[in-house]
Design a protein around this motif. Structure first.
Motif, PDB file in Angstrom:
ATOM      1  N   LYS A 221       2.152 -12.619 -12.625  1.00  0.00           N
ATOM      2  CA  LYS A 221       1.360 -11.500 -13.134  1.00  0.00           C
ATOM      3  C   LYS A 221       1.090 -10.490 -12.025  1.00  0.00           C
ATOM      4  O   LYS A 221       1.000 -10.850 -10.848  1.00  0.00           O
ATOM      5  N   GLN A 222       0.926  -9.218 -12.410  1.00  0.00           N
ATOM      6  CA  GLN A 222       0.641  -8.181 -11.421  1.00  0.00           C
ATOM      7  C   GLN A 222       0.043  -6.966 -12.113  1.00  0.00           C
ATOM      8  O   GLN A 222       0.627  -6.424 -13.052  1.00  0.00           O
ATOM      9  N   GLU A 223      -1.112  -6.520 -11.641  1.00  0.00           N
ATOM     10  CA  GLU A 223      -1.771  -5.336 -12.197  1.00  0.00           C
ATOM     11  C   GLU A 223      -1.627  -4.103 -11.314  1.00  0.00           C
ATOM     12  O   GLU A 223      -1.564  -2.991 -11.816  1.00  0.00           O
ATOM     13  N   VAL A 224      -1.620  -4.299  -9.986  1.00  0.00           N
ATOM     14  CA  VAL A 224      -1.614  -3.154  -9.079  1.00  0.00           C
ATOM     15  C   VAL A 224      -0.431  -3.235  -8.119  1.00  0.00           C
ATOM     16  O   VAL A 224       0.084  -4.310  -7.819  1.00  0.00           O
ATOM     17  N   GLU A 225      -0.022  -2.080  -7.647  1.00  0.00           N
ATOM     18  CA  GLU A 225       1.072  -1.983  -6.688  1.00  0.00           C
ATOM     19  C   GLU A 225       0.706  -2.726  -5.400  1.00  0.00           C
ATOM     20  O   GLU A 225      -0.410  -2.610  -4.893  1.00  0.00           O
ATOM     21  N   ALA A 226       1.661  -3.486  -4.873  1.00  0.00           N
ATOM     22  CA  ALA A 226       1.404  -4.262  -3.658  1.00  0.00           C
ATOM     23  C   ALA A 226       0.972  -3.361  -2.507  1.00  0.00           C
ATOM     24  O   ALA A 226       0.150  -3.754  -1.670  1.00  0.00           O
ATOM     25  N   ALA A 227       1.495  -2.144  -2.474  1.00  0.00           N
ATOM     26  CA  ALA A 227       1.145  -1.212  -1.398  1.00  0.00           C
ATOM     27  C   ALA A 227      -0.343  -0.872  -1.395  1.00  0.00           C
ATOM     28  O   ALA A 227      -0.900  -0.540  -0.342  1.00  0.00           O
ATOM     29  N   LEU A 228      -0.990  -0.964  -2.546  1.00  0.00           N
ATOM     30  CA  LEU A 228      -2.420  -0.683  -2.604  1.00  0.00           C
ATOM     31  C   LEU A 228      -3.212  -1.715  -1.810  1.00  0.00           C
ATOM     32  O   LEU A 228      -4.177  -1.379  -1.125  1.00  0.00           O
ATOM     33  N   LEU A 229      -2.798  -2.979  -1.896  1.00  0.00           N
ATOM     34  CA  LEU A 229      -3.477  -4.012  -1.112  1.00  0.00           C
ATOM     35  C   LEU A 229      -3.276  -3.768   0.376  1.00  0.00           C
ATOM     36  O   LEU A 229      -4.152  -4.066   1.198  1.00  0.00           O
ATOM     37  N   GLY A 230      -2.105  -3.213   0.731  1.00  0.00           N
ATOM     38  CA  GLY A 230      -1.842  -2.885   2.122  1.00  0.00           C
ATOM     39  C   GLY A 230      -2.754  -1.796   2.654  1.00  0.00           C
ATOM     40  O   GLY A 230      -3.030  -1.740   3.860  1.00  0.00           O
ATOM     41  N   LYS A 231      -3.250  -0.937   1.766  1.00  0.00           N
ATOM     42  CA  LYS A 231      -4.143   0.162   2.164  1.00  0.00           C
ATOM     43  C   LYS A 231      -5.617  -0.228   2.117  1.00  0.00           C
ATOM     44  O   LYS A 231      -6.462   0.497   2.632  1.00  0.00           O
TER      45      LYS A 231
END
Length: 321
Positions: A226-236
Motif C-alpha cells: 500500500k502507498q498513499e504518498v510519494e516516497a520523495a515526500l518522506l525524504g523532505k
C-alpha cells in the motif's frame, strides 16, 4: 469473563477517552514499557478476505491481548454489514486467563482517528488554520471530527477519488461550524494539516501538494504494498510513527526505505515527543509526517478503557467461561 457487545460501544467510548488511551500507550511504547507482537495478516482464499491478528503487552497499563479481524470486501453488498470486522480479547497478565471480549469495529475507527489527532496535537503548527482531507470514506469522518478538536481550524478542504463522497466530510465540517471547500489535489498546498486516509497501492499525495510547515498524517497504509504518498515526500519531511518496525515493513515508510529516501534510524516514535525525549517540530517551515500504521496496543488500550466504562455503567455482560 466480561463481554462488551458492539452495540454498546457508541454509548460508552468518547473521542476524548480514545485520545487519552492512545496517547498514553504511545508514551509507554517509547518508554519501553509496552511492546507489540508481530502482525499476522493473510488472504484466506475465501470471499477475497484479509484476516489477521494484532496484539501486545502494556506493562505500564497491565493490558495484554489481541485483536482478531480483517476486511471482507463483499460484506456490505452481500450481507448488509460493514466490510471491516474485528473483535478484541483481553487477558489477565498475571494468570493468562481471558478477561474480556470486546466488539472492535467502532473502536478501530476511534483509535485510528485518535492516533492522527495525537500527531496533530504534538506536531502541527500552533497557528494551523486550514485542515486538508484526502479521502472521504467512512473512516475519514472519524478522522476529521477528531482533528477539528486539536486546533482552531477556520476552513476544511477535501479531495476524494470519488467526488460524490465529499458530502460525507462536508457534513462533519458543517457540524463543527467550519466552512468546507472541495479542491483538486494541487489545492492541498493551502492546508496547514493534511490527513490522508485512502486504501491505495499507488501514491496519491505528491511532494508538490504539501507546503513547507505542513503536518501530514498518513493513516491508510497498513499492509505491504500500500502507498498513499510519494516516497520523495518522506525524504523532505521529519518522519514520525507509532512503531518503527511496522512503519518500515507495512507502513508508508516502506517505500521511502526501499527507494533510499530515508533510513530506519531517521524515523521517530511519536511517543518520544509525548514523553519529551524528542523535541518534535523544530521550525514553522518544517514538514512533519506521521506514519500511522495502527498497532495492536492501540486496540488494547481503547478496549481496556471501554471495559472499565461498561462495568461502571452496568452494561458489561459477565459469563462463566
Amino acid at each position: 469473563m466480561l463481554i462488551v457487545p458492539e452495540r454498546e460501544i457508541a454509548n460508552l467510548m468518547t473521542r476524548s477517552a480514545a485520545f487519552d488511551a492512545v496517547e498514553s500507550v504511545f508514551a509507554a511504547m517509547a518508554s519501553k514499557n509496552a511492546y507489540n507482537f508481530p502482525v499476522i495478516r493473510e488472504a484466506i482464499g475465501h470471499e477475497d478476505a484479509l484476516y489477521g491478528f494484532k496484539g501486545g503487552f502494556d506493562k505500564q497499563g497491565m493490558t495484554l491481548g489481541l485483536k482478531a479481524g480483517g476486511y471482507w470486501p463483499n460484506n456490505l453488498e452481500k450481507h448488509g454489514v460493514i466490510n471491516h470486522q474485528s473483535t478484541i480479547f483481553l487477558f489477565d497478565p498475571d494468570t493468562g486467563m481471558v478477561k474480556a471480549m470486546v466488539g472492535g469495529n467502532l473502536l478501530t475507527a476511534l483509535r485510528t482517528a485518535a492516533a492522527s489527532s495525537v500527531s496533530i496535537k504534538h506536531l502541527a503548527r500552533k497557528d494551523a488554520k486550514v485542515m486538508g482531507m484526502v479521502g472521504a470514506g467512512h473512516q475519514a469522518t472519524f478522522q476529521l471530527r477528531a482533528a477539528l478538536e486539536q486546533r482552531p481550524f477556520e476552513k476544511v478542504i477535501g479531495w476524494n477519488y470519488h467526488p460524490e463522497m465529499l458530502p460525507n466530510i462536508e457534513k462533519v465540517a458543517n457540524e463543527a461550524g467550519v466552512p468546507f471547500e472541495a479542491v483538486e489535489l494541487d489545492g492541498m498546498v493551502e492546508a496547514d494539516v493534511v490527513i490522508s486516509i485512502t486504501s491505495t497501492f499507488e501514491p496519491t499525495v505528491m511532494a508538490k501538494h504539501i507546503s513547507p510547515g505542513t503536518h501530514i498524517a498518513c493513516m491508510g497504509t497498513d499492509t505491504k504494498g500500500k502507498q498513499e504518498v510519494e516516497a520523495a515526500l518522506l525524504g523532505k519531511a521529519t518522519v514520525f510513527t507509532d512503531e518503527v518496525a511496522q512503519s518500515i515493513t507495512i507502513g508508508e515508510a516502506q517505500h521511502a526505505i526501499y527507494n533510499h529516501m530515508i533510513r530506519p534510524e531517521n524515523i521517530v516514535q511519536i511517543g518520544e515527543v509525548i514523553n519529551g525525549t524528542h523535541k518534535g517540530r523544530t521550525s514553522d517551515d518544517e514538514i512533519t509526517l506521521f506514519d500511522g500504521t495502527g498497532v495492536g496496543l492501540q486496540d488494547l488500550a481503547v478496549a481496556a478503557s471501554v471495559v472499565e466504562l461498561a462495568v461502571k455503567n452496568g452494561v458489561a455482560i459477565e459469563v462463566d467461561f
